[in-house]
Design a protein around this motif. Sequence first.
Motif, mmCIF file in Angstrom:
data_model
loop_
_atom_site.group_PDB
_atom_site.id
_atom_site.type_symbol
_atom_site.label_atom_id
_atom_site.label_comp_id
_atom_site.label_asym_id
_atom_site.label_seq_id
_atom_site.Cartn_x
_atom_site.Cartn_y
_atom_site.Cartn_z
ATOM 1 N N PHE A 1 11.329 12.388 -36.186
ATOM 2 C CA PHE A 1 9.623 11.883 -35.729
ATOM 3 C C PHE A 1 9.389 10.327 -36.235
ATOM 4 C CE2 PHE A 1 5.482 12.248 -36.849
ATOM 5 C CZ PHE A 1 4.772 11.942 -35.889
ATOM 6 N N ILE A 10 8.051 7.406 -34.617
ATOM 7 C CA ILE A 10 7.165 6.632 -34.618
ATOM 8 C C ILE A 10 6.833 5.331 -35.281
ATOM 9 C CG2 ILE A 10 6.006 8.559 -33.735
ATOM 10 C CD1 ILE A 10 4.215 8.767 -36.380
ATOM 11 N N ASP A 16 -1.358 18.232 -33.701
ATOM 12 C CA ASP A 16 -1.557 16.448 -33.445
ATOM 13 C C ASP A 16 -1.020 16.130 -32.436
ATOM 14 O OD1 ASP A 16 -0.063 16.144 -35.254
ATOM 15 O OD2 ASP A 16 -1.698 14.788 -36.867
ATOM 16 N N LEU A 70 -6.946 14.864 -40.702
ATOM 17 C CA LEU A 70 -5.748 14.298 -40.037
ATOM 18 C C LEU A 70 -6.437 14.577 -38.590
ATOM 19 C CD1 LEU A 70 -2.840 15.441 -41.794
ATOM 20 C CD2 LEU A 70 -2.778 13.651 -40.647
ATOM 21 N N ARG A 76 -6.585 7.158 -44.992
ATOM 22 C CA ARG A 76 -6.130 8.199 -43.835
ATOM 23 C C ARG A 76 -7.043 7.319 -42.297
ATOM 24 N NH1 ARG A 76 -1.894 11.441 -43.442
ATOM 25 N NH2 ARG A 76 -2.035 13.128 -45.215
ATOM 26 N N PRO A 77 -5.991 7.399 -41.265
ATOM 27 C CA PRO A 77 -6.616 6.488 -40.005
ATOM 28 C C PRO A 77 -7.529 6.799 -38.709
ATOM 29 C CG PRO A 77 -4.320 6.262 -39.507
ATOM 30 C CD PRO A 77 -4.341 6.776 -41.146
ATOM 31 N N GLU A 78 -7.957 8.259 -38.627
ATOM 32 C CA GLU A 78 -8.043 8.654 -37.909
ATOM 33 C C GLU A 78 -9.388 8.681 -37.803
ATOM 34 O OE1 GLU A 78 -6.181 10.194 -40.370
ATOM 35 O OE2 GLU A 78 -3.770 10.177 -39.417
ATOM 36 N N PHE A 134 1.093 3.224 -42.253
ATOM 37 C CA PHE A 134 -0.034 3.139 -41.229
ATOM 38 C C PHE A 134 -1.035 2.676 -41.693
ATOM 39 C CE2 PHE A 134 0.058 8.090 -43.628
ATOM 40 C CZ PHE A 134 -1.493 7.521 -44.171
ATOM 41 N N GLU A 166 -2.883 1.463 -38.666
ATOM 42 C CA GLU A 166 -3.628 1.943 -37.737
ATOM 43 C C GLU A 166 -4.435 1.334 -38.533
ATOM 44 O OE1 GLU A 166 -2.453 6.213 -36.431
ATOM 45 O OE2 GLU A 166 -1.253 5.829 -38.317
ATOM 46 N N THR A 217 0.876 6.729 -31.467
ATOM 47 C CA THR A 217 -0.092 7.955 -32.802
ATOM 48 C C THR A 217 0.453 6.946 -33.529
ATOM 49 O OG1 THR A 217 -0.529 9.799 -33.971
ATOM 50 C CG2 THR A 217 2.273 9.176 -33.222
HETATM 51 C C1 DMJ Z 1 0.314 8.853 -38.835
HETATM 52 O O1 DMJ Z 1 1.591 8.500 -39.449
HETATM 53 C C2 DMJ Z 1 0.047 9.468 -37.680
HETATM 54 O O2 DMJ Z 1 -0.930 8.890 -37.038
HETATM 55 C C3 DMJ Z 1 0.644 11.088 -37.583
HETATM 56 O O3 DMJ Z 1 0.714 11.096 -36.337
HETATM 57 C C4 DMJ Z 1 -0.150 11.553 -38.123
HETATM 58 N N1 DMJ Z 1 -1.122 10.603 -39.022
HETATM 59 C C5 DMJ Z 1 -0.546 9.587 -39.443
HETATM 60 C C6 DMJ Z 1 -1.547 8.945 -40.352
HETATM 61 O O4 DMJ Z 1 -2.330 9.644 -40.941
#
Ligand code: DMJ
Length: 819
Positions: free
Chosen positions: A345, A349, A478, A568, A657-659, A718, A722, A746
């Motif tokens: 995975f 990604i 997610d 997340l 983290r980017p969310e 990321f 991101e 993602t």
């Molecule tokens: C990222 O690598 C991707 O968005 C993934 O789907 C889950 N979250 C991480 C960043 O927090």
Amino acid sequence: MSAYHRLGESSTSSDSDDDFPSSSPYPPSRLSARSARAHHALRLLRQYPVPLTCLAVLSLLALYQSLRPTSSSSPADPKRVREDFAGLPLLAFPNGTRYHHPSPPTSPDPWPSRPELAQLLLAVDSPSSSASNPPVEAFDLPGEYEAAADTVWAQARAGWEDAGLNRGEGFDARGRPLTVPREVLYDGKAAGWVSHTPGEPLFLPPVQHPSTQSDQRTPAQKKQDEERKEWVRRAFRHVWGRYKARAWGYDELRPLSGGQTNAFNGWGATVFDALDTLLLMGLKDDYLHARRHIAAVDFSYTTPRNPIWYPAPANASLPSLGVLRKKTDKLEENIHASPAGVPTFETIIRYLGSLLSAYDLTHDPLLLARARELGDWLLPSFSTSSGLLVPTYRLGAHSDGGPLGEVCLAEVGSVGLEMLRLSQVTGDERYWEAAQRSLDTLDRWPATDRLKGLFPTTFDVQNKHTLWGRYTFGGQADSYYEYLLKLYQLLGGAPSSPAPATSSPSEPPAAQYRRMYTAAVDSAHEHLIRPIRVVPGLEGAVAIGDVSYKVEERGKRASWYSMRLDHLTCFAGGMLGLGARLFGREKDMDTAIAFTKACTWAYDGTRTGLAPETMELWAEGNPHRFKSVRLEDGSVAKTVRGDPPGAYASDNRHISRPETAESVWYMYRLTGDRKYQDIAWRMFTSWVAATINKGGFSHIDDVNVDRPTQDDGGIESFVYAETLKYYFLIFSPPDFMSLDDWVFSTEAHPFRVRKPGSSASPASSDLTPFWSSSDPPLTMPPASKVGLGTPVQKWARMIQAASMKGWIGPAQAQAQRET
Ligand code: DMJ
């Protein structure tokens, strides 16, 4: 001035005391404990009447004193205040936000009180941001070591063959499958999996808000946006510059030590993941440099995880091999396992997604070739009996239609977007078919083993009969939900007729994705989404929590809901908003706004202005969430425990983290409301202030202290792909990378959306927005020059060779012992 105010005094709150239950504050178990204590007290009183009576009178006097209204200006110790909350007025913290975070700057410098940030670390020409591009040949190896590396590689290959991993014919010299016939993918399918054709794009409604369809900003707004965007670009250049100088070609940079990590195959995850961000930010020289690394990577070789085992040579000279002796055992292990399993995975990604996205932005033929090659490497990982991919996959292996055990939903259910895009740009449908077969498997999953459209985070592919596990939009689940929606958009929509309740053979794939997404979100409304009523000042926000199930004795099933804000999960504001626009689900837009509000509150409510990894919120019916406080006028009130109020426990780390930035960006583009830009600015400036150092940006241990500790953990790729990209986009012109034209993976890699009446295949699209005819031509290097290995890969291999050849071995060990 009091630290508290009456709820509603300074806000438009409609919250009232009625929202908080006023029945007995104690659960039954505590009541019986109290009566037991009362009996015990009576017994003592009978035994020692005189001293205890005196003690009781004194205590009553003290209690009277403590509760008597007083003119003293210092609040009494809350512990001494009565704990009967019924009827007490509820008091809130001002706005629910007690900490001051940077507000929109009046000058272009958002950190006037910390000049080192602006002038040293983030200056355009600071030593860190202007690090020159390191030569790709940084540490080319002397010939004898190269030869040794070849020898060891041949030995490793022989090892594979012995293990039956190399299937001989049909594989190239490195073990890469040359072609993967369709029938290989469907090994093990019991009967007749029917391949679908993706179909032509049909209908996609406008997604962005009318006010963001074109750039309607005033000159003043443009100026402010440009200033903010430039700070984000500087932040990117700061960390990218450090990565180039200290960790080029490794997966991650360690910011404090300047060390490196190889957590993702050692192919240089950061270079790949940053590719399209470099293009969006206009860093074309860096892109040209990065593509040389992309050309060099040998996908057949997974570099050992810990670079301490093969420290980079100083000044390109070989270190004493004896120094490395202690490390060789692990290297030898690795060599026999090579190529080690890759996290399928994450590889898709981070690596495949970035190649495809940068290809969409440039039409660079090298990227398409490398994406196809990587896709071929990974395709056999889908050849399981269920079609779900092998989560840790040994490149070059073939599962022969074998079974899978326990898998994680996000890992097996969210690779479709990259596989579909690969099929679209190559015209080869096998990649998408493989991912589609997985989704069909999930679509047919028994209803007894899921919560309608929701799946548990992990499930056993073989035993589909027990409802258990954790249901969430957060970690491990997610992107499965996100990809159902985005596959629909990337395919270009479906007939607008209402989605059928179940699958049918004639159902077009896009309609299938819409049905699966809608079922999942409907179920989330029922089971996961709850209004937050326990945080004073946070009216109108919702949480998306988790439902857990477990099987207890005699098969009884227990389930419970956890009200939490998980970083997340915070991508879901963007997802629900996008789905609301694509499918006309207005209720989802309300939820998206309300959930984004909760996620941004989690930033505003802490001392650093950053949200923690997870925050648990008090359950509404739990009376222990209150504490009593005495006010300056002597009266007593109740307020909500927690820091921030309403939260009772947290995993307080923050790892960039980017969310939340992602959802804030979607909300800006979907609603046109510029308040989201101010929110993003507060988040970004708080993030820089808390995490920056000379080596990049660090994770911090605690978002709720004034001086958090920074750590040396590798900077995740990321952050480049991101986090910094979303901040950059939110201050870009509102029609730049429009959500109507691009679908973001993602990992925030944008793919071009197919529009009805057009195609995004390379043959018919001449759009290369980020590489114009005046830029240097991007030509395909000769095949013999591609995939020869990066310096990091060659070096690690060389050390392995030294070990295998006995240059570092028992004799040397003996010699070392003797000296
Ligand atoms: C990222 O690598 C991707 O968005 C993934 O789907 C889950 N979250 C991480 C960043 O927090």
